[in-house]
Design an enzyme around this catalytic site. Structure first.
Site, PDB file in Angstrom:
ATOM      1  N   GLU A  45      33.883  35.121  29.005  1.00 28.95           N
ATOM      2  CA  GLU A  45      35.168  34.776  28.710  1.00 28.95           C
ATOM      3  C   GLU A  45      34.599  33.530  27.974  1.00 28.95           C
ATOM      4  O   GLU A  45      34.147  32.328  28.901  1.00 28.95           O
ATOM      5  CB  GLU A  45      35.560  34.948  29.917  1.00 28.95           C
ATOM      6  CG  GLU A  45      37.088  34.529  29.202  1.00 28.95           C
ATOM      7  CD  GLU A  45      38.550  34.395  30.695  1.00 28.95           C
ATOM      8  OE1 GLU A  45      39.326  34.171  30.089  1.00 28.95           O
ATOM      9  OE2 GLU A  45      38.217  34.679  31.913  1.00 28.95           O
ATOM     10  N   LYS A 112      43.017  39.625  25.552  1.00 30.33           N
ATOM     11  CA  LYS A 112      43.025  39.937  26.574  1.00 30.33           C
ATOM     12  C   LYS A 112      44.929  40.249  26.968  1.00 30.33           C
ATOM     13  O   LYS A 112      45.816  39.497  26.657  1.00 30.33           O
ATOM     14  CB  LYS A 112      42.877  38.612  27.583  1.00 30.33           C
ATOM     15  CG  LYS A 112      42.630  38.521  29.100  1.00 30.33           C
ATOM     16  CD  LYS A 112      42.200  36.947  29.184  1.00 30.33           C
ATOM     17  CE  LYS A 112      42.257  36.973  31.715  1.00 30.33           C
ATOM     18  NZ  LYS A 112      41.550  35.309  31.912  1.00 30.33           N
ATOM     19  N   CYS A 148      37.664  39.355  32.288  1.00 29.71           N
ATOM     20  CA  CYS A 148      38.452  38.468  33.758  1.00 29.71           C
ATOM     21  C   CYS A 148      39.317  39.031  34.620  1.00 29.71           C
ATOM     22  O   CYS A 148      39.401  39.974  35.374  1.00 29.71           O
ATOM     23  CB  CYS A 148      38.743  37.271  33.542  1.00 29.71           C
ATOM     24  SG  CYS A 148      38.337  36.268  35.048  1.00 29.71           S
TER      25      CYS A 148
END
Length: 542
Positions: A45, A112, A148
């Site tokens: 990330e 994300k 994540c």
């Protein structure tokens, strides 16, 4: 039957060094291609900027610098799909993004969806949420991306499954705390089973201020079985092979690095935290006060393991209350570890200060002022050595002391990095014993003797504080679990002691705000995790 070789590129970027990080990404792509001829390479990330970039994300040059980096990555991409994390500046705001590069261009992009905003995370300050899953084709395999926190929540995996994904890639910057790896593996197994597809997980590695990212990238099968685990604490290109028959993807078992005991992971985290803080900030070495006690003894061992003995200097600074045992033990440890060692008495410096302050102190009784002055004499010496040699001063206060303010501002708190800031006193003893199982490093007498600051005759820590096994349990309940005083008392602890300890914790916030940062090893360290006002009248322990 199609076979895919997938590489997890677990690398250690430097926050803000976009050009250097980009070069590291391109070199990792070349190394992976030469060693494994992969079809897909997965990076962590926000690897382009490093993680967490914090308010660097607000800089006006961010967009230009990132776009220039992405152009270089695209140009370097060839016959393998390359998945890289970066911030994407868009008209509506800033996204935490992942791009898929193939044959010289950016093919597609994912944003994300779940932005963590707890403990050390503050992503909602910077990013806006993505809304849609991304499924793209990797040589016939429908592949989804997640970043994540997306894998810690159910919805993104469900959306990827509904969009037809048969493989889930997760790029992470997941910081260490004790026991974190077991949590990750259990989570990935749950998500793989939920989504009915394997998960390839690539985690960042390296130290960034108080955070340490421990790597340990993984692959789990659709049933949740661990198929591969990269080593922790080092950069690593892990390779796994998968087979696709048009309906399901099956992974061959690959290298599974053994999990270490939690205590060993904690030690390695502290070592990496020191190494990267020193290296990434350009210090030539470190210097610390070696008192003959266990905290400075453990700190010295960690520093040597992080940097090598040739970059570590230890200074014993005795006073009239320093025992001969302390001087002997400090010298013995310095010799054991092979570091540069000096013994510099603070007696003449202290006497000079006292002479200068004689009129100010006239008619007053001796109290903590004189004790603190000793510590401040030592701080002045260490900072002078630091300035002259370009060395970072390591402070040696542990979490128990930092919690209750058992330390001196501008004295033993003077320095740039506190190695044990998130390590309780009881764990200090455990780590010292562990380190000695590797090789002799800390004299046994240092571990066995009662802790003392040696700022007054026959002084012991327990003259001022509860026994550490009790104190540490109370502090853990209050600091890491937010338990009230009454809840702690109901667990069997003395009422007066609990209120006294909790009052010390609250009153010492002003000291902690002025203390050096230190590596985080628990779920609730001092610093990013715990943000309390200094000026406040909240009832003690409520």
């Amino acid at each position: 039957m199609t076979s895919l070789r997938i590489v997890t590129a677990q690398i250690n970027p430097i926050v803000g060094d976009i050009e250097g990080n980009t070069q590291k990404i391109i070199e990792a792509m070349a190394s992976a291609t030469a060693a494994h001829t992969p079809q897909l390479i997965l990076f962590p990330e926000l690897v382009v900027t490093g993680y967490p970039p914090e308010d660097l994300l607000l800089r006006s040059s961010l967009k230009h610098r990132v776009e220039r980096a992405l152009a270089r990555i695209a140009e370097a991409s060839a016959e393998a799909y390359v998945v890289v994390g970066y911030p994407r500046v868009a008209e509506e705001g800033l996204y935490n993004a992942a791009g898929v590069f193939f044959r010289g261009r950016l093919q597609c992009e994912y944003y994300k969806q779940c932005l963590p905003n707890y403990r050390v995370f503050d992503e909602k300050r910077y990013f806006i949420e993505g809304r849609e899953p991304l499924v793209f084709d990797v040589f016939g395999v429908p592949t989804a991306l997640s970043i994540c926190e997306d894998v810690w929540e159910k919805a993104p995996t469900s959306a990827a499954k509904a969009a037809g994904a048969q493989l889930l890639l997760n790029m992470s910057a997941s910081p260490f705390h004790a026991g974190k790896q077991a949590e990750r593996e259990a989570l990935l197994a749950q998500r793989a089973w939920q989504g009915g597809m394997p998960i390839v997980y690539c985690n960042l590695v390296g130290g960034q201020d108080e955070l340490v990212f421990d790597g340990a990238s993984m692959v789990v099968s659709k049933s949740g079985e661990l198929m591969a685990r990269s080593p922790a604490y080092v950069e690593h290109l892990g390779c796994v092979t998968a087979h696709w028959n048009g309906k399901r993807l099956v992974f061959d078992e690959a290298e599974i690095t053994d999990l270490r005991p939690v205590l060993e992971d904690v030690y390695e985290t502290l070592v990496l935290g020191v190494r990267d803080y020193v290296e990434k900030n350009g210090f030539k070495g470190v210097v610390l006060g070696l008192s003959g006690g266990i905290d400075s003894g453990l700190t010295l061992a960690i520093a040597v393991d992080a940097l090598g003995a040739e970059r570590v200097q230890a200074v014993m600074m005795p006073f009239r209350y320093t025992s001969s045992m302390s001087i002997e033990d400090a010298e013995a440890q310095a010799e054991l570890l092979g570091v540069e060692y000096q013994c510099l008495s603070i007696e003449p410096i202290y006497e000079s200060f006292m002479a200068t302050l004689a009129d100010e102190f006239a008619g007053t009784a001796v109290d903590k002022t004189e004790e603190n002055l000793q510590a401040r004499c030592r701080g002045v010496l260490l900072m002078a050595i630091s300035n002259k040699k370009g060395y970072l001063v390591l402070t040696t206060g542990n979490k128990s002391e930092v919690a209750v303010g058992y330390s001196t501002l501008y004295g033993d708190m003077a320095g740039g990095f506190d190695v044990l800031k998130d390590v309780s006193k009881c764990r200090v003893f455990e780590l010292a014993r562990f380190r000695n199982t590797r090789s002799p490093a800390i004299p046994q007498r240092v571990i066995d003797r009662p802790p003392s600051a040696e700022l007054a005759p026959d002084q012991k820590d327990e003259d001022s504080l509860p026994p550490y096994p009790i104190l540490d349990k109370v502090l853990e309940r209050y600091i890491e679990h937010d338990e009230s005083a009454e809840t702690i008392i109901e667990a069997g602890y003395d009422r007066d002691m609990v209120y006294r300890v909790l009052r010390l914790v609250d009153l010492s916030e002003y000291k902690r705000r002025q203390s050096p940062i230190g590596t985080r090893i628990t779920e609730r360290g001092f610093g990013r995790d715990r943000r309390y006002p200094i000026t406040q009248r909240w009832p003690i322990g409520d």
